[in-house]
Design an enzyme around this catalytic site. Structure first.
Site, PDB file in Angstrom:
ATOM      1  N   SER A 263     -19.895 -18.975  13.199  1.00  0.00           N
ATOM      2  CA  SER A 263     -19.770 -19.830  12.018  1.00  0.00           C
ATOM      3  C   SER A 263     -20.889 -19.534  11.038  1.00  0.00           C
ATOM      4  O   SER A 263     -21.896 -18.927  11.377  1.00  0.00           O
ATOM      5  CB  SER A 263     -19.852 -21.297  12.444  1.00  0.00           C
ATOM      6  N   LYS A 264     -20.696 -20.000   9.828  1.00  0.00           N
ATOM      7  CA  LYS A 264     -21.710 -19.804   8.799  1.00  0.00           C
ATOM      8  C   LYS A 264     -22.984 -20.544   9.180  1.00  0.00           C
ATOM      9  O   LYS A 264     -24.086 -20.110   8.874  1.00  0.00           O
ATOM     10  CB  LYS A 264     -21.169 -20.305   7.460  1.00  0.00           C
ATOM     11  N   ARG A 265     -22.798 -21.657   9.890  1.00  0.00           N
ATOM     12  CA  ARG A 265     -23.962 -22.445  10.289  1.00  0.00           C
ATOM     13  C   ARG A 265     -24.881 -21.653  11.233  1.00  0.00           C
ATOM     14  O   ARG A 265     -26.103 -21.624  11.059  1.00  0.00           O
ATOM     15  CB  ARG A 265     -23.508 -23.761  10.936  1.00  0.00           C
TER      16      ARG A 265
END
Ligand code: GLU
Length: 508
Positions: A263-265
């Protein structure tokens, strides 16, 4: 079917920047088409107007230009199946919605969002299907003239749903996963069309276009596997089962550590990009980093991504797009997720930087220097590139590694001074400059300088390590950098002497 020309497509929805997983999907389609001598099509699936993000389509086109992934047909290119933007194909879909309605394979559903919400609250795990559609407000439960009145006279808002018969097996023939069987009872009567905007949903538009564009293989991410049985049913309902494309659902990209998908996180937390290019969110202004701006070479990104979920099986790692296309094999893609190893990505980039010619690298470094107000000669930058390229993982590290070739040390790094500048450094460096360096020919050839200096050190009985460390500190301002006599040759005689005198002056 078997001797149809191979045609594959990448079909992004313009809902934001292209995620690196999407880039890998496009890449596998590209490699497959290249290998098969087939066509790769770029189709923009923009029928979900609520999720449309301005700028996303341009971003996608720009990302593929940078990566060198070329399409044969599609948005921005054209082709015999144009238009390739689904919002420009409205009339086509309406025709097929009518066909399904007339054949009794789809039906109108008039339930309002409020009514659906109430049903969801009342019925645990509510699904609009054979078990519930009899209690809903649709053309199956209403008298025919009431349906006609609602659609033709009242202009009521409705969706058209696919009539899914329960209790049968739906087989998805997948080149990676083999036959995946779903029971139709688990599927819902998916909406295919919305009267409100006269647009199809993703499912209908996707299947109709794959058929009309003669797509032979649907290669896409694993997240679309749950939609595949519905797509198979749609092919059957539309009478196209005979030339249904083959499916290949690619493995997920997993987080670098732990479980779950990338994920981007995670990327933000661990400090790496998940987008090919930098992206500025038009709504929030939030900036996300991209591979390009972070100092990656497109060839390295392509090579790295291609090996996430596939490998040629012979241990080969550094592969050009041509090499990969030659060996690519969908049936050798893994079923289980591919772990995203960011350090490996950097390793690939390092490999590609060190293999690039000094001239090509200079072409990258020159604009970086101009941006700092430094106008250097191309030949000089080429020479510097050759000296530092082995030390770079990202092209953006160039300045850090090479700044001293373009300006004298701004500061003498404190720790290096403490360690490297001895009591007698000023005196010995001064002797080195006056007794040897200044007597050498102006060409200041690295090998000749080294030999002369070594002879002189021996004759004088100086400590070689101490003297070389002090020399490096004087020229670089730090303990970093390539071979010291490559530095002296590149800087030239005059500049080398100037820096030595300056260091003596400032450090004594
Ligand atoms: N529009 C879908 C997406 O955004 C396409 C999925 C497919 O390839 O069928 O990925």
């Amino acid at each position: 079917m078997s001797n149809r020309r191979v045609r594959v497509r990448f079909a992004p929805s313009p809902t934001g920047p292209l995620h690196i997983g999407g880039v890998r999907t496009a890449l596998y389609n590209y490699l497959f088409a290249k290998q098969q001598g087939g066509d790769l099509i770029l189709r923009i699936e923009d029928t979900d107007t609520k999720r449309f993000v301005p700028g996303a389509e341009d971003y996608i086109l720009e990302a593929f230009r940078w990566l060198g992934i070329r399409f044969n047909e599609g948005v921005g290119i054209g082709g015999s199946h144009a238009p390739y933007r689904q919002s420009e194909r409205k009339d086509i879909y309406i025709m097929y919605v009518k066909q399904l309605l007339d054949a009794g394979l789809a039906y109108y559903a008039f339930d309002t969002p409020g009514e659906l919400e109430a049903m969801r609250k009342e019925t645990p795990n509510f699904q609009y299907d054979a078990s519930t559609r009899g209690q809903m407000r649709n053309s199956l439960t209403l008298p025919a003239d009431e349906t006609r009145r609602l659609t033709d006279e009242e202009g009521a808002s409705y969706v058209v749903r696919l009539l899914v018969e329960p209790g049968s097996d739906v087989v998805v023939n997948d080149l990676i996963r083999g036959e995946v069987t779903f029971n139709s009872s688990t599927l819902d009567d998916k909406a295919l069309f919305k009267s409100a905007d006269q647009l199809p949903t993703y499912h209908l538009a996707n299947v109709v276009d794959d058929h009309l564009m003669n797509i032979t293989h649907v290669i896409r991410g694993e997240e679309w596997l749950p939609s595949a049985p519905l797509h198979v049913l749609l092919y059957q309902s539309l009478g196209w089962a005979g030339d249904m494309p083959r499916f290949a659902h690619l493995p997920l990209l997993l987080k670098p550590e732990g479980s779950g998908k990338l994920s981007k996180r995670d990327a933000d937390r661990l400090g790496f990009p998940v987008f090919p290019l930098e992206w500025k969110d038009p709504a929030t202004g939030e900036l996300s980093v991209g591979y390009r701006e972070s100092g990656y070479l497109p060839e390295a990104v392509v090579n790295f991504l291609a090996l996430l979920g596939w490998n040629p099986g012979d241990g080969g790692e550094i592969l050009s797009a041509d090499d990969m296309a030659e060996r690519f094999d969908l049936s050798h893609c893994s079923k289980s997720g591919a772990r995203f190893d960011y350090e490996k990505g950097k390793w690939f980039n390092h490999q590609y930087i060190s293999r690039k010619s000094d001239k090509d690298l200079a072409g990258i470094f020159l604009p970086m220097l101009s941006a700092r107000g430094i106008e250097a000669e191309a030949g000089y930058v080429e020479k510097v590139a050759g000296l530092v390229k082995e030390r770079l993982s990202l092209v953006n590290e160039f300045w850090d590694q090479a700044d001293f070739f373009f300006r004298p040390p701004q500061v003498y790094e404190e720790k290096a001074v403490r360690k490297r500048w001895k009591e007698d450094s000023a005196a010995t460096l001064s002797d080195l400059a006056e007794e040897t360096l200044s007597t050498l020919p102006d060409a200041f050839d690295a090998k000749e300088t080294e030999e002369a200096v070594m002879r002189w050190i021996e004759a004088r009985g100086y400590h070689m390590g101490n003297l070389m460390n002090a020399l490096r500190l004087a020229l670089v301002g730090d303990s970093k950098g390539p071979h010291i006599f490559d530095i002296t040759e590149t800087l030239g005689k005059e500049e080398t002497l100037r820096r030595i005198r300056r260091a003596i002056d400032q450090l004594k």
